[in-house]
Motif scaffolding. Structure first.
Motif, PDB file in Angstrom:
ATOM      1  N   SER A  12      55.624  33.243  29.750  1.00 42.81           N
ATOM      2  CA  SER A  12      56.381  32.711  28.609  1.00 42.81           C
ATOM      3  C   SER A  12      55.414  32.199  27.540  1.00 42.81           C
ATOM      4  O   SER A  12      54.235  31.956  27.811  1.00 42.81           O
ATOM      5  CB  SER A  12      57.277  31.554  29.071  1.00 42.81           C
ATOM      6  N   ALA A  14      55.185  29.278  26.290  1.00 39.84           N
ATOM      7  CA  ALA A  14      54.636  27.961  26.635  1.00 39.84           C
ATOM      8  C   ALA A  14      53.397  28.124  27.523  1.00 39.84           C
ATOM      9  O   ALA A  14      52.359  27.470  27.317  1.00 39.84           O
ATOM     10  CB  ALA A  14      55.687  27.120  27.356  1.00 39.84           C
ATOM     11  N   LEU A  15      53.498  29.036  28.483  1.00 40.37           N
ATOM     12  CA  LEU A  15      52.341  29.237  29.369  1.00 40.37           C
ATOM     13  C   LEU A  15      51.217  29.976  28.656  1.00 40.37           C
ATOM     14  O   LEU A  15      50.037  29.779  28.975  1.00 40.37           O
ATOM     15  CB  LEU A  15      52.780  29.960  30.645  1.00 40.37           C
ATOM     16  N   PRO A  58      53.522  28.930  36.757  1.00 35.95           N
ATOM     17  CA  PRO A  58      54.743  28.135  36.631  1.00 35.95           C
ATOM     18  C   PRO A  58      55.226  27.715  38.014  1.00 35.95           C
ATOM     19  O   PRO A  58      54.841  28.324  39.023  1.00 35.95           O
ATOM     20  CB  PRO A  58      55.739  29.126  36.003  1.00 35.95           C
ATOM     21  N   ALA A  59      56.033  26.671  38.055  1.00 31.42           N
ATOM     22  CA  ALA A  59      56.764  26.322  39.284  1.00 31.42           C
ATOM     23  C   ALA A  59      57.974  27.232  39.353  1.00 31.42           C
ATOM     24  O   ALA A  59      58.683  27.410  38.355  1.00 31.42           O
ATOM     25  CB  ALA A  59      57.214  24.862  39.227  1.00 31.42           C
ATOM     26  N   ASN A  60      58.190  27.826  40.489  1.00 34.98           N
ATOM     27  CA  ASN A  60      59.354  28.711  40.676  1.00 34.98           C
ATOM     28  C   ASN A  60      60.050  28.375  41.983  1.00 34.98           C
ATOM     29  O   ASN A  60      59.494  28.605  43.076  1.00 34.98           O
ATOM     30  CB  ASN A  60      58.944  30.185  40.683  1.00 34.98           C
ATOM     31  N   ILE A  61      61.252  27.841  41.856  1.00 37.11           N
ATOM     32  CA  ILE A  61      62.075  27.472  43.014  1.00 37.11           C
ATOM     33  C   ILE A  61      61.275  26.595  43.984  1.00 37.11           C
ATOM     34  O   ILE A  61      61.240  26.824  45.199  1.00 37.11           O
ATOM     35  CB  ILE A  61      62.633  28.718  43.748  1.00 37.11           C
ATOM     36  N   GLY A  62      60.618  25.604  43.424  1.00 41.84           N
ATOM     37  CA  GLY A  62      59.908  24.633  44.249  1.00 41.84           C
ATOM     38  C   GLY A  62      58.651  25.164  44.907  1.00 41.84           C
ATOM     39  O   GLY A  62      58.161  24.578  45.893  1.00 41.84           O
ATOM     40  N   HIS A  93      52.974  24.545  35.485  1.00 37.56           N
ATOM     41  CA  HIS A  93      53.930  24.210  34.432  1.00 37.56           C
ATOM     42  C   HIS A  93      55.341  24.399  34.960  1.00 37.56           C
ATOM     43  O   HIS A  93      55.635  25.412  35.599  1.00 37.56           O
ATOM     44  CB  HIS A  93      53.696  25.117  33.218  1.00 37.56           C
ATOM     45  N   GLY A  94      56.202  23.424  34.713  1.00 39.31           N
ATOM     46  CA  GLY A  94      57.593  23.557  35.153  1.00 39.31           C
ATOM     47  C   GLY A  94      58.531  22.887  34.174  1.00 39.31           C
ATOM     48  O   GLY A  94      58.098  22.205  33.230  1.00 39.31           O
ATOM     49  N   ASN A  95      59.811  23.062  34.413  1.00 38.04           N
ATOM     50  CA  ASN A  95      60.805  22.371  33.575  1.00 38.04           C
ATOM     51  C   ASN A  95      60.834  20.888  33.894  1.00 38.04           C
ATOM     52  O   ASN A  95      60.881  20.050  33.002  1.00 38.04           O
ATOM     53  CB  ASN A  95      62.211  22.955  33.817  1.00 38.04           C
ATOM     54  N   ASP A  96      60.822  20.572  35.190  1.00 40.07           N
ATOM     55  CA  ASP A  96      60.966  19.157  35.546  1.00 40.07           C
ATOM     56  C   ASP A  96      60.362  18.754  36.882  1.00 40.07           C
ATOM     57  O   ASP A  96      60.270  17.580  37.188  1.00 40.07           O
ATOM     58  CB  ASP A  96      62.458  18.759  35.546  1.00 40.07           C
ATOM     59  N   ASP A  97      59.957  19.720  37.711  1.00 39.86           N
ATOM     60  CA  ASP A  97      59.460  19.319  39.037  1.00 39.86           C
ATOM     61  C   ASP A  97      58.437  20.330  39.560  1.00 39.86           C
ATOM     62  O   ASP A  97      58.802  21.421  40.002  1.00 39.86           O
ATOM     63  CB  ASP A  97      60.634  19.205  40.014  1.00 39.86           C
ATOM     64  N   THR A  98      57.172  19.935  39.536  1.00 38.82           N
ATOM     65  CA  THR A  98      56.095  20.840  39.966  1.00 38.82           C
ATOM     66  C   THR A  98      55.556  20.479  41.355  1.00 38.82           C
ATOM     67  O   THR A  98      54.607  21.104  41.824  1.00 38.82           O
ATOM     68  CB  THR A  98      54.920  20.765  38.963  1.00 38.82           C
TER      69      THR A  98
HETATM   70  C1  LIG Z   1      63.324  31.640  38.935  1.00 38.13           C
HETATM   71  C2  LIG Z   1      62.804  30.361  38.305  1.00 38.13           C
HETATM   72  C3  LIG Z   1      62.604  29.270  39.100  1.00 38.13           C
HETATM   73  C4  LIG Z   1      62.128  28.071  38.538  1.00 38.13           C
HETATM   74  N1  LIG Z   1      61.901  26.995  39.346  1.00 38.13           N
HETATM   75  C5  LIG Z   1      61.412  25.845  38.818  1.00 38.13           C
HETATM   76  C6  LIG Z   1      61.121  24.731  39.656  1.00 38.13           C
HETATM   77  O1  LIG Z   1      61.283  24.740  40.867  1.00 38.13           O
HETATM   78  N2  LIG Z   1      60.644  23.601  39.075  1.00 38.13           N
HETATM   79  C7  LIG Z   1      60.441  23.521  37.730  1.00 38.13           C
HETATM   80  O2  LIG Z   1      60.020  22.461  37.251  1.00 38.13           O
HETATM   81  N3  LIG Z   1      60.668  24.568  36.909  1.00 38.13           N
HETATM   82  C8  LIG Z   1      61.153  25.731  37.406  1.00 38.13           C
HETATM   83  N4  LIG Z   1      61.372  26.822  36.606  1.00 38.13           N
HETATM   84  C9  LIG Z   1      60.977  26.755  35.203  1.00 38.13           C
HETATM   85  C10 LIG Z   1      59.637  27.473  34.987  1.00 38.13           C
HETATM   86  O3  LIG Z   1      58.614  26.794  35.671  1.00 38.13           O
HETATM   87  C11 LIG Z   1      59.359  27.570  33.489  1.00 38.13           C
HETATM   88  O4  LIG Z   1      60.330  28.421  32.933  1.00 38.13           O
HETATM   89  C12 LIG Z   1      57.967  28.089  33.243  1.00 38.13           C
HETATM   90  O5  LIG Z   1      57.004  27.112  33.548  1.00 38.13           O
HETATM   91  C13 LIG Z   1      57.780  28.514  31.786  1.00 38.13           C
HETATM   92  O6  LIG Z   1      58.093  27.455  30.929  1.00 38.13           O
HETATM   93  P1  LIG Z   1      59.065  27.667  29.685  1.00 38.13           P
HETATM   94  O7  LIG Z   1      60.373  28.172  30.245  1.00 38.13           O
HETATM   95  O8  LIG Z   1      59.167  26.294  29.059  1.00 38.13           O
HETATM   96  O9  LIG Z   1      58.422  28.652  28.786  1.00 38.13           O
HETATM   97  C14 LIG Z   1      61.860  27.996  37.140  1.00 38.13           C
HETATM   98  C15 LIG Z   1      62.066  29.153  36.355  1.00 38.13           C
HETATM   99  C16 LIG Z   1      62.526  30.307  36.919  1.00 38.13           C
HETATM  100  C17 LIG Z   1      62.711  31.527  36.046  1.00 38.13           C
END
Ligand SMILES: Cc1cc2nc3c(=O)[nH]c(=O)nc-3n(C[C@H](O)[C@H](O)[C@H](O)COP(=O)(O)O)c2cc1C
Length: 146
Positions: A12, A14-15, A58-62, A93-98
């Motif tokens: 993305s 942001a990354l 990124p963080a993805n599903i924890g 990088h995550g939305n709220d929980d890394t």
């Molecule tokens: C399938 C999926 C799972 C995700 N899981 C998490 C998560 O567990 N924790 C979190 O903080 N963000 C999660 N995210 C958000 C991503 O980390 C975030 O989209 C990514 O870091 C890119 O940032 P941006 O969307 O602000 O560009 C998830 C996003 C996707 C698509």
């Protein structure tokens, strides 16, 4: 000259901004070669040629991204002995929980016996000037340690 390998998953804008800050941070350090590889294409040859590594995901599903997990699946046994003690750093990088993603990386780098040379960097939400400066600092710290 020591070589820093950056293994990243950058899906993305942001990354992408974070990755640019990594390049800027490494550029602050003299006499370090930089190799930047997407996690889906990096392999044992990249890792074995490196003196240190910076992981970014990124963080993805924890958990760490599937892309970074794929990198570890690819390099684990071919590099297990040769990379013991390898200096490394990490940003997530995550939305709220890394937390889960960082834990998963801690676990696998521990099994590989890599040496963490900078505090793990957790970034949540939009990456503003303060966050990007922290990324530069992380990259420079890892580069200096080589
Ligand atoms: C399938 C999926 C799972 C995700 N899981 C998490 C998560 O567990 N924790 C979190 O903080 N963000 C999660 N995210 C958000 C991503 O980390 C975030 O989209 C990514 O870091 C890119 O940032 P941006 O969307 O602000 O560009 C998830 C996003 C996707 C698509």
């Amino acid at each position: 000259m020591p070589r820093l390998l950056v293994v990243h998953h950058t899906p993305s804008p942001a990354l992408q901004a974070v990755l640019e800050a990594v390049r800027e941070g490494v550029a602050l350090v003299d006499e370090v070669d930089l190799a930047v590889r997407p996690a889906l294409s990096a392999g044992p040859a990249d890792l074995l040629a490196a003196d240190g590594v910076l992981l970014g995901t990124p963080a993805n599903i924890g958990y760490m991204s599937g892309a970074l997990k794929h990198f570890f699946d690819t390099v684990y046994y071919p590099c297990l002995d040769a990379t013991a003690g390898l200096p490394f750093g990490v940003y997530v990088h995550g939305n709220d929980d890394t937390a889960g993603a960082l834990r998963s990386i801690e676990r696998i780098t521990g099994a590989l016996r890599w040496k963490q040379v900078a505090a793990p960097l957790s970034l949540t939400g939009a990456a503003g000037p303060t966050e990007l400066e922290a990324v530069r600092e992380l990259a420079a710290t890892v580069a200096i340690s080589l």
